[in-house]
Design a protein around this motif. Structure first.
Motif, PDB file in Angstrom:
ATOM      1  N   ARG A   3      18.613 -11.510   1.900  1.00 45.67           N
ATOM      2  CA  ARG A   3      17.937 -10.344   1.326  1.00 45.67           C
ATOM      3  C   ARG A   3      16.528 -10.314   1.886  1.00 45.67           C
ATOM      4  O   ARG A   3      15.833 -11.323   1.908  1.00 45.67           O
ATOM      5  N   ILE A   4      16.111  -9.137   2.328  1.00 48.52           N
ATOM      6  CA  ILE A   4      14.786  -8.939   2.912  1.00 48.52           C
ATOM      7  C   ILE A   4      14.110  -7.791   2.178  1.00 48.52           C
ATOM      8  O   ILE A   4      14.689  -6.718   2.008  1.00 48.52           O
ATOM      9  N   ALA A   5      12.871  -8.005   1.761  1.00 49.08           N
ATOM     10  CA  ALA A   5      12.081  -6.948   1.123  1.00 49.08           C
ATOM     11  C   ALA A   5      11.195  -6.278   2.168  1.00 49.08           C
ATOM     12  O   ALA A   5      10.678  -6.938   3.069  1.00 49.08           O
ATOM     13  N   GLU A  48      13.320 -13.961  -4.714  1.00 50.67           N
ATOM     14  CA  GLU A  48      14.597 -13.284  -4.512  1.00 50.67           C
ATOM     15  C   GLU A  48      14.873 -12.969  -3.036  1.00 50.67           C
ATOM     16  O   GLU A  48      15.964 -12.507  -2.701  1.00 50.67           O
ATOM     17  N   TYR A  49      13.901 -13.219  -2.149  1.00 48.94           N
ATOM     18  CA  TYR A  49      14.010 -12.769  -0.766  1.00 48.94           C
ATOM     19  C   TYR A  49      13.785 -13.897   0.234  1.00 48.94           C
ATOM     20  O   TYR A  49      12.903 -14.731   0.062  1.00 48.94           O
ATOM     21  N   ALA A  50      14.581 -13.866   1.309  1.00 46.07           N
ATOM     22  CA  ALA A  50      14.421 -14.828   2.411  1.00 46.07           C
ATOM     23  C   ALA A  50      13.262 -14.433   3.309  1.00 46.07           C
ATOM     24  O   ALA A  50      12.693 -15.267   4.010  1.00 46.07           O
ATOM     25  N   GLY A  51      12.934 -13.152   3.307  1.00 44.56           N
ATOM     26  CA  GLY A  51      11.859 -12.655   4.154  1.00 44.56           C
ATOM     27  C   GLY A  51      11.273 -11.374   3.605  1.00 44.56           C
ATOM     28  O   GLY A  51      11.869 -10.721   2.749  1.00 44.56           O
ATOM     29  N   VAL A  52      10.096 -11.046   4.133  1.00 51.26           N
ATOM     30  CA  VAL A  52       9.401  -9.829   3.708  1.00 51.26           C
ATOM     31  C   VAL A  52       8.730  -9.187   4.910  1.00 51.26           C
ATOM     32  O   VAL A  52       8.077  -9.872   5.707  1.00 51.26           O
ATOM     33  N   ALA A  53       8.894  -7.887   5.029  1.00 54.26           N
ATOM     34  CA  ALA A  53       8.119  -7.095   5.985  1.00 54.26           C
ATOM     35  C   ALA A  53       7.036  -6.393   5.180  1.00 54.26           C
ATOM     36  O   ALA A  53       7.340  -5.670   4.225  1.00 54.26           O
ATOM     37  N   PHE A  54       5.791  -6.654   5.528  1.00 57.61           N
ATOM     38  CA  PHE A  54       4.659  -6.022   4.856  1.00 57.61           C
ATOM     39  C   PHE A  54       4.095  -4.934   5.762  1.00 57.61           C
ATOM     40  O   PHE A  54       3.841  -5.185   6.942  1.00 57.61           O
ATOM     41  N   GLY A  55       3.871  -3.735   5.209  1.00 55.81           N
ATOM     42  CA  GLY A  55       3.312  -2.636   5.975  1.00 55.81           C
ATOM     43  C   GLY A  55       2.090  -2.050   5.310  1.00 55.81           C
ATOM     44  O   GLY A  55       2.112  -1.730   4.124  1.00 55.81           O
ATOM     45  N   CYS A  56       1.027  -1.926   6.099  1.00 53.96           N
ATOM     46  CA  CYS A  56      -0.213  -1.338   5.587  1.00 53.96           C
ATOM     47  C   CYS A  56      -0.970  -0.702   6.749  1.00 53.96           C
ATOM     48  O   CYS A  56      -1.101  -1.313   7.808  1.00 53.96           O
ATOM     49  N   PRO A  57      -1.489   0.506   6.555  1.00 49.60           N
ATOM     50  CA  PRO A  57      -2.287   1.122   7.605  1.00 49.60           C
ATOM     51  C   PRO A  57      -3.684   0.526   7.681  1.00 49.60           C
ATOM     52  O   PRO A  57      -4.139  -0.143   6.752  1.00 49.60           O
ATOM     53  N   ALA A  58      -4.346   0.785   8.787  1.00 50.00           N
ATOM     54  CA  ALA A  58      -5.755   0.425   8.926  1.00 50.00           C
ATOM     55  C   ALA A  58      -6.569   1.398   8.082  1.00 50.00           C
ATOM     56  O   ALA A  58      -6.316   2.596   8.076  1.00 50.00           O
ATOM     57  N   LEU A  72      -2.313  -7.154  -3.681  1.00 46.06           N
ATOM     58  CA  LEU A  72      -0.921  -7.604  -3.715  1.00 46.06           C
ATOM     59  C   LEU A  72      -0.692  -8.686  -2.665  1.00 46.06           C
ATOM     60  O   LEU A  72      -0.141  -9.750  -2.962  1.00 46.06           O
ATOM     61  N   PHE A  73      -1.113  -8.423  -1.425  1.00 44.67           N
ATOM     62  CA  PHE A  73      -0.898  -9.397  -0.359  1.00 44.67           C
ATOM     63  C   PHE A  73      -1.601 -10.714  -0.692  1.00 44.67           C
ATOM     64  O   PHE A  73      -1.016 -11.790  -0.534  1.00 44.67           O
ATOM     65  N   ASP A  74      -2.835 -10.642  -1.194  1.00 46.45           N
ATOM     66  CA  ASP A  74      -3.577 -11.844  -1.585  1.00 46.45           C
ATOM     67  C   ASP A  74      -2.786 -12.660  -2.601  1.00 46.45           C
ATOM     68  O   ASP A  74      -2.745 -13.884  -2.527  1.00 46.45           O
ATOM     69  N   SER A  75      -2.154 -11.986  -3.563  1.00 47.87           N
ATOM     70  CA  SER A  75      -1.400 -12.701  -4.601  1.00 47.87           C
ATOM     71  C   SER A  75      -0.143 -13.364  -4.031  1.00 47.87           C
ATOM     72  O   SER A  75       0.336 -14.344  -4.590  1.00 47.87           O
ATOM     73  N   CYS A  76       0.352 -12.851  -2.924  1.00 51.14           N
ATOM     74  CA  CYS A  76       1.582 -13.377  -2.320  1.00 51.14           C
ATOM     75  C   CYS A  76       1.343 -14.499  -1.317  1.00 51.14           C
ATOM     76  O   CYS A  76       2.246 -15.302  -1.063  1.00 51.14           O
ATOM     77  N   VAL A  77       0.164 -14.577  -0.742  1.00 50.86           N
ATOM     78  CA  VAL A  77      -0.110 -15.486   0.380  1.00 50.86           C
ATOM     79  C   VAL A  77       0.388 -16.900   0.135  1.00 50.86           C
ATOM     80  O   VAL A  77       1.079 -17.484   0.977  1.00 50.86           O
ATOM     81  N   GLY A  78       0.089 -17.476  -1.000  1.00 48.65           N
ATOM     82  CA  GLY A  78       0.477 -18.853  -1.273  1.00 48.65           C
ATOM     83  C   GLY A  78       1.969 -19.072  -1.379  1.00 48.65           C
ATOM     84  O   GLY A  78       2.447 -20.204  -1.264  1.00 48.65           O
ATOM     85  N   SER A  79       2.730 -18.006  -1.571  1.00 46.46           N
ATOM     86  CA  SER A  79       4.187 -18.105  -1.711  1.00 46.46           C
ATOM     87  C   SER A  79       4.930 -17.686  -0.450  1.00 46.46           C
ATOM     88  O   SER A  79       6.165 -17.633  -0.454  1.00 46.46           O
ATOM     89  N   LEU A  80       4.218 -17.382   0.629  1.00 46.64           N
ATOM     90  CA  LEU A  80       4.871 -16.894   1.849  1.00 46.64           C
ATOM     91  C   LEU A  80       5.213 -17.995   2.839  1.00 46.64           C
ATOM     92  O   LEU A  80       6.040 -17.786   3.726  1.00 46.64           O
ATOM     93  N   VAL A  81       4.605 -19.162   2.701  1.00 47.99           N
ATOM     94  CA  VAL A  81       4.902 -20.269   3.608  1.00 47.99           C
ATOM     95  C   VAL A  81       6.381 -20.628   3.446  1.00 47.99           C
ATOM     96  O   VAL A  81       6.884 -20.759   2.339  1.00 47.99           O
TER      97      VAL A  81
END
Length: 142
Positions: A3-5, A48-58, A72-81
């Protein structure tokens, strides 16, 4: 089946179009892809996910969107390794500095990116959408 988010923020629809193409690429591999705007996703969902694609514009001085996406990304950083991660986004001016900075931050945090981030100037054209699909395929297949 993995599963990929696909988690994104889009102000004009450009990054949303890219997110849909990334999702399509994930689904092309037979993996399950789930699309979320950043206000629908939270760090507890990562398990719940094996991977995540994060998208954000400049935004502004070529930075991530600061009021919703970056927190949101800051809150996820520690769980992405240990997870498969991909980055994408659109821009209106500049040269992609925000994506290079985002990728460098991920490397410093020990986050494994499956590929160089995909960027598109304004609304993605057919070539840009194809790159997004390939990114989704690579994320799901790596």
């Amino acid at each position: 089946m993995s599963r990929i988010a696909v988690v994104y923020w889009s102000g004009t629809g450009n990054t949303e179009a890219m997110a849909l193409a990334v999702l399509s690429g994930i689904q092309n591999t037979g993996a399950e892809g789930v699309l979320y705007s950043c206000d629908e996703f939270h760090v507890d969902m990562l398990k719940e996910y094996a991977g995540v694609a994060f998208g954000c514009p400049a935004m502004g001085d070529e930075v991530l969107e600061e009021s919703e996406f970056e927190p949101l990304f800051d809150s996820c950083v520690g769980s992405l390794v240990g997870k498969k991660i991909a980055l994408f986004g659109s821009y209106g001016w500049g040269d992609g500095e925000w994506m290079r900075s985002w990728e460098e931050r991920c490397r410093k945090e020990g986050i494994r990116l499956v590929s160089k981030g995909v960027i598109c100037n304004e609304m993605p054209d057919d070539e840009g959408l194809a790159k997004c699909e390939k990114l989704g395929e690579k994320l799901a297949g790596s």
